[in-house]
Design an enzyme around this catalytic site. Structure first.
Site, PDB file in Angstrom:
ATOM      1  N   ASN A  11     -19.816  25.483  12.016  1.00 49.82           N
ATOM      2  CA  ASN A  11     -20.153  25.959  10.679  1.00 49.82           C
ATOM      3  C   ASN A  11     -18.845  26.104   9.910  1.00 49.82           C
ATOM      4  OD1 ASN A  11     -20.999  27.329   8.421  1.00 49.82           O
ATOM      5  ND2 ASN A  11     -21.629  29.206   9.502  1.00 49.82           N
ATOM      6  N   LYS A  13     -18.383  26.682   6.867  1.00 51.15           N
ATOM      7  CA  LYS A  13     -18.475  27.663   5.762  1.00 51.15           C
ATOM      8  C   LYS A  13     -17.830  27.083   4.495  1.00 51.15           C
ATOM      9  CE  LYS A  13     -18.830  31.314   9.118  1.00 51.15           C
ATOM     10  NZ  LYS A  13     -18.627  32.710   9.472  1.00 51.15           N
ATOM     11  N   HIS A  98     -28.184  32.323   7.393  1.00 49.47           N
ATOM     12  CA  HIS A  98     -26.933  32.863   7.933  1.00 49.47           C
ATOM     13  C   HIS A  98     -26.723  34.263   7.350  1.00 49.47           C
ATOM     14  CE1 HIS A  98     -22.705  33.474   8.756  1.00 49.47           C
ATOM     15  NE2 HIS A  98     -22.813  32.532   9.678  1.00 49.47           N
ATOM     16  N   GLU A 100     -24.247  35.656   6.210  1.00 49.21           N
ATOM     17  CA  GLU A 100     -23.463  35.689   4.961  1.00 49.21           C
ATOM     18  C   GLU A 100     -24.344  35.373   3.764  1.00 49.21           C
ATOM     19  OE1 GLU A 100     -20.369  33.094   6.398  1.00 49.21           O
ATOM     20  OE2 GLU A 100     -19.696  34.704   7.738  1.00 49.21           O
ATOM     21  N   GLU A 168     -26.462  35.647  16.009  1.00 43.88           N
ATOM     22  CA  GLU A 168     -25.099  35.963  15.596  1.00 43.88           C
ATOM     23  C   GLU A 168     -25.011  37.436  15.208  1.00 43.88           C
ATOM     24  OE1 GLU A 168     -22.980  32.172  14.057  1.00 43.88           O
ATOM     25  OE2 GLU A 168     -24.116  33.018  12.412  1.00 43.88           O
ATOM     26  N   GLY A 174     -16.382  36.430  12.786  1.00 46.07           N
ATOM     27  CA  GLY A 174     -15.032  36.439  12.222  1.00 46.07           C
ATOM     28  C   GLY A 174     -14.191  37.653  12.596  1.00 46.07           C
ATOM     29  N   SER A 214     -17.343  34.796  16.723  1.00 48.02           N
ATOM     30  CA  SER A 214     -16.040  34.814  17.410  1.00 48.02           C
ATOM     31  C   SER A 214     -16.041  34.033  18.715  1.00 48.02           C
ATOM     32  CB  SER A 214     -15.574  36.256  17.640  1.00 48.02           C
ATOM     33  OG  SER A 214     -15.385  36.917  16.401  1.00 48.02           O
TER      34      SER A 214
END
Ligand code: PGA
Length: 252
Positions: A11, A13, A98, A100, A168, A174, A214
């Protein structure tokens, strides 16, 4: 070891440029050429980079995916992209829901479900993302939250060939933090049980559940060795072809 075919998905991003994306895609293609026939490799660049990346990976074992799609086929939705168009230009997958996007664009389970439905109706494989926040984890609600997201984000018509679930933990994305290995297995198993309640045992047994958050070459081996982990959704480490493929190498 997974009973299902592993999927290692990058991904990207909102990263890379036209030039760097092509270079990255070429590196992924070159390194993966001979080693990874036994698993699926996927890269998900930002929208404007889909076609140039496709040009780089055409003829290889690397598939193309988008990071999002709209739930309508076409129309007055400025700035959005339909699943139909993604399929038309050569995508095989699209990520939906996702965390985000759930956070930045207020995407609810209902919206994610509609996007996943649009994706599978268009002939794409929907990678449906779920995961608990740190507050939810600390409140002991990991299993409950993920089960709820599975139940409410899974579209009608979903099956083991057109949907992949990506677990996730929001707090692991991250951050360099990951859950205990045993916790990852426990959560994946609970997610599979919930999928079985919604879609039946056999679809649940066949459906791939990826871990994301991560993931790195140094922790991939123990995560990918877990019974109910069928691959990874890799963010930061997918921007380096060597790291991304070092993770893929751990999928055995
Ligand atoms: P990360 O991101 O690997 O950088 O934690 C994973 C993701 O958000 O898909």
């Amino acid at each position: 070891m997974s009973k299902r075919k592993y999927l290692i998905a990058g991904n990207w991003k909102m990263n890379e440029s036209l030039k760097s994306a092509k270079a990255l895609a070429n590196e992924v293609k070159d390194i993966s050429a001979s080693n990874f026939d036994h698993l699926d490799i996927l890269v998900c660049p930002p929208f404007p980079l889909l076609l140039p990346v496709l040009e780089s990976i055409t003829g290889s074992n690397v598939d193309l995916g988008a990071q999002d799609c709209h739930f309508n086929e076409k129309g007055a939705h400025t700035g959005d992209t339909s699943a139909v168009l993604l399929k038309d230009i050569g995508c095989k997958y699209t990520i939906v829901g996702h965390s985000e996007r759930r956070a930045d664009h207020a995407e609810s389970n209902e919206i994610v479900k509609q996007k996943a439905k649009a994706a599978i109706d268009a002939g794409l494989i929907a990678v449906i993302c779920i995961g608990e926040t740190l507050a939810e984890k600390n409140a002991g609600k990991t299993i409950e939250v993920n089960a709820d997201q599975v139940r409410n984000s899974m579209p009608e018509g979903a099956n083991a060939s057109n949907v992949v679930v990506a677990y996730e933990p929001v707090w692991a994305i991250g951050s360099g933090l990951i859950p205990e290995t045993a916790e990852i297995q426990e959560t994946h198993k609970a997610i599979r049980l919930e999928i079985a309640k919604v879609l039946g045992e056999s679809e649940a047994e066949g459906m791939r559940i990826l871990y994301g958050g991560s993931m790195k070459p140094s922790n991939a081996e123990e995560i990918l060795a877990l019974d109910d982990v069928d691959g990874g959704l890799v963010g930061g480490a997918s921007l380096n072809a060597n790291d991304f493929l070092a993770i893929a190498e751990k999928a055995k």
